[in-house]
Design an enzyme around this catalytic site. Structure first.
Site, PDB file in Angstrom:
ATOM      1  N   LYS A  56       0.771  -1.359   0.108  1.00 27.14           N
ATOM      2  CA  LYS A  56      -0.130  -0.232   0.010  1.00 27.14           C
ATOM      3  C   LYS A  56       0.943   1.430   0.051  1.00 27.14           C
ATOM      4  O   LYS A  56       1.919   1.116   0.836  1.00 27.14           O
ATOM      5  CB  LYS A  56      -0.675  -0.033   1.288  1.00 27.14           C
ATOM      6  CG  LYS A  56      -1.856   1.107   1.172  1.00 27.14           C
ATOM      7  CD  LYS A  56      -2.872   1.117   2.679  1.00 27.14           C
ATOM      8  CE  LYS A  56      -3.830   2.303   2.730  1.00 27.14           C
ATOM      9  NZ  LYS A  56      -4.607   2.176   3.907  1.00 27.14           N
ATOM     10  N   SER A 104      -9.390   2.009   3.533  1.00 30.31           N
ATOM     11  CA  SER A 104      -8.597   2.494   2.497  1.00 30.31           C
ATOM     12  C   SER A 104      -7.593   2.033   1.745  1.00 30.31           C
ATOM     13  O   SER A 104      -6.985   2.557   0.922  1.00 30.31           O
ATOM     14  CB  SER A 104      -7.668   3.796   3.307  1.00 30.31           C
ATOM     15  OG  SER A 104      -6.782   3.378   4.367  1.00 30.31           O
ATOM     16  N   SER A 113      -9.574  -0.326   7.886  1.00 32.64           N
ATOM     17  CA  SER A 113      -9.128  -0.078   6.553  1.00 32.64           C
ATOM     18  C   SER A 113      -8.437  -1.286   5.844  1.00 32.64           C
ATOM     19  O   SER A 113      -8.017  -1.306   4.702  1.00 32.64           O
ATOM     20  CB  SER A 113      -8.254   1.406   6.380  1.00 32.64           C
ATOM     21  OG  SER A 113      -9.225   2.280   6.438  1.00 32.64           O
TER      22      SER A 113
END
Length: 501
Positions: free
Chosen positions: A83, A168, A192
């Protein structure tokens, strides 16, 4: 499982193929790159891709495997994604670009930023022999539940490209679900990792706060943020967790606790365990298909011999308000560093204050600005005691309730998300409606506990997640429960229609 294309198989399965020399790490990287070239741009999963570096790392892994170095290294040669809130080294010792990947946190204010050092997550996975493919799209500074807040456009769900993948960590979730990587890293501040895992039909885990170092993880809310793995099976997640976990003296919140062999705890046995079901987690407005799937999953665990007991966490309803005071307050402080002077985007104004204001005005997106303003207000004179201090007191109460309940049961069972994936744009005009998506996950962050989401079926053709919550530093137990369910649920081949070759 053997009928699945190579790119859709689990980390555990392809790892065994690697060790038997039936495939090579280069084969795995190329299988993922085929998917990335086919779907990556359309799904918008990547913010940076390092094909040449990945192939070179795969060749190194193949040489190590040929030399017999694969024993005890289950991630050796396995392609993964990071990420884009984890910095990757992009500068050499002289401070010059060395061809490394940029680190943007999904924000224009860090567009093109090259870090002089690597995050602990990347360093540990590199040491384990995993092969980094690239950096995945995410909500800006990890602020979001749908991956629509990225400055570089929304990520699309491989199950239905008109839907969000969750956020997210939506880019990592979509990449793993769609066969673009065998595992990924995410961050979980209020759900998330678990929420996008649920909406994308994969497994995602938030470890105990302090279990994994946050060094090199671009901060959103420092007392809540936690790194964790996303994979296609509970065993995959257990293997990655062991590689990521461990004390790091560079992170003052990293806890010096022994790291067990999580995969060894996956016995498939839950007979005699007491599993609590918090009544407050079946919230008003939960989609009927979600509740049906989750309750059916609880029934399967009961059929395996677990004792199911209803429990109460009465402060759950206060979790949302508590989170949305603490998290923006910490974000307000953390994001003050982006001033157009030290690094990242600068508006280039001659006047320092004007440059500061224009840099932040142009560099941050609407959701980040909203949270900075909320947090600054909560920390301001005259409101600090009324909001921030009160929220911290409620946080202590929520943690105490979890401790009380978990003293009587081995783990808790709950929905991960009150809904399946929703249409892109459906909730962007109503922040409160968007925030409610995290109602079942964010209390776990407030209490600093571990939680895992495992697929438990489909509702209207879209994945539903079962959440298992455990005691601090007892990740082994929730992995064991999730694995036992996964073994008998008949969902091991669950893949999105767009994943298959």
């Amino acid at each position: 499982m053997n009928e699945l294309p190579l790119a859709d198989r689990t980390l555990s399965e392809v790892g065994e193929l690697l060790r038997r020399r039936e495939v090579s790490s280069r084969d795995l990287v190329e299988a993922c790159l085929v998917r990335i070239r086919r779907d990556g741009e359309r799904l918008n999963t990547f913010l940076a891709l390092g094909e040449d570096r990945a192939l070179a790392a795969a060749d190194d892994a193949d040489r190590a495997l040929a030399a017999g170095d694969g024993d005890g290294r289950p991630l050796l040669g396995i392609p993964y994604v990071l990420k884009d809130v984890f910095v990757t080294r992009g500068l050499d010792d002289a401070g010059l670009p060395d061809g490394g990947l940029p680190s943007t946190a999904g924000s224009r204010i860090l567009e093109g930023y090259l870090s002089p050092y690597a995050s602990d997550a990347e360093a540990r996975l590199t040491a384990a022999g995993a092969v980094l493919l690239g950096k995945t799209n995410c909500d800006e500074f990890a602020m979001g539940s749908s991956n629509e807040n990225s400055a570089y456009g929304p990520v699309r769900n491989p199950w239905d490209e008109t839907m969000v993948p969750g956020g997210s960590s939506g880019g990592s979730a979509a990449a793993v679900a769609g066969g673009q990587a065998f595992f990924g890293t995410g961050t979980d501040t209020g759900g998330s990792i678990r929420q996008p895992a649920s909406l994308s039909g994969i497994v995602g885990m938030k470890p105990t706060y302090g279990r994994i170092s946050r060094y090199g993880m671009i901060a959103f809310a420092s007392s809540l943020d936690q790194c964790g793995p996303l994979g296609r099976s509970v065993r995959d997640v257990a293997l990655v967790l062991r590689a990521l976990a461990g004390h790091d003296p560079r992170d003052s919140t990293s806890v010096d606790e022994p790291v067990p062999d999580y995969a060894a705890a996956l016995s498939g046995e839950v007979r005699g365990m007491r599993l609590g079901v918090p009544r407050e987690y079946f919230v008003a407005g939960m989609e009927p298909g979600v509740e049906t799937a989750v309750r059916a999953a609880i029934g399967i665990l009961e059929g395996l011999g677990a004792e199911i007991v209803e429990v109460s966490l009465p402060s759950t309803d206060a979790g949302l308000a508590t989170y949305y005071i603490i998290a923006p307050a910490e974000a307000s402080a953390n994001l003050a560093r982006y001033d157009g002077v030290k690094y990242g985007y600068s508006a280039g104004e001659d006047d320092l204050l004007e440059n500061y204001l224009r840099t932040r005005g142009a560099g941050f997106g609407p959701e980040v600005k909203r949270r900075i303003m909320l947090g600054t207000y909560a920390l301001s004179a005259g409101y600090y005691d009324a909001y921030y201090v009160k929220a911290q007191q409620v946080r202590t109460l929520i943690k105490a309730e979890f401790d009380r309940v978990l003293a009587d049961v081995d783990a808790l069972l709950a929905p991960t998300s009150p809904s399946v994936a929703f249409k892109i744009g459906a909730k962007t005009e109503d922040p409160m409606l968007m925030y409610l998506n995290d109602a079942c996950t964010l209390p776990v962050n407030i209490a600093g506990l571990p939680g895992i989401s495992v697929p438990c079926g489909l509702s209207e053709g879209l994945p539903v997640g079962l959440q298992v919550i455990g005691r601090a530093f007892d990740e082994a137990t929730i992995l064991r429960v999730a694995d036992a369910y996964e073994r008998v649920a008949g969902l091991s081949d669950l893949r999105p229609p767009t994943a298959h070759d």
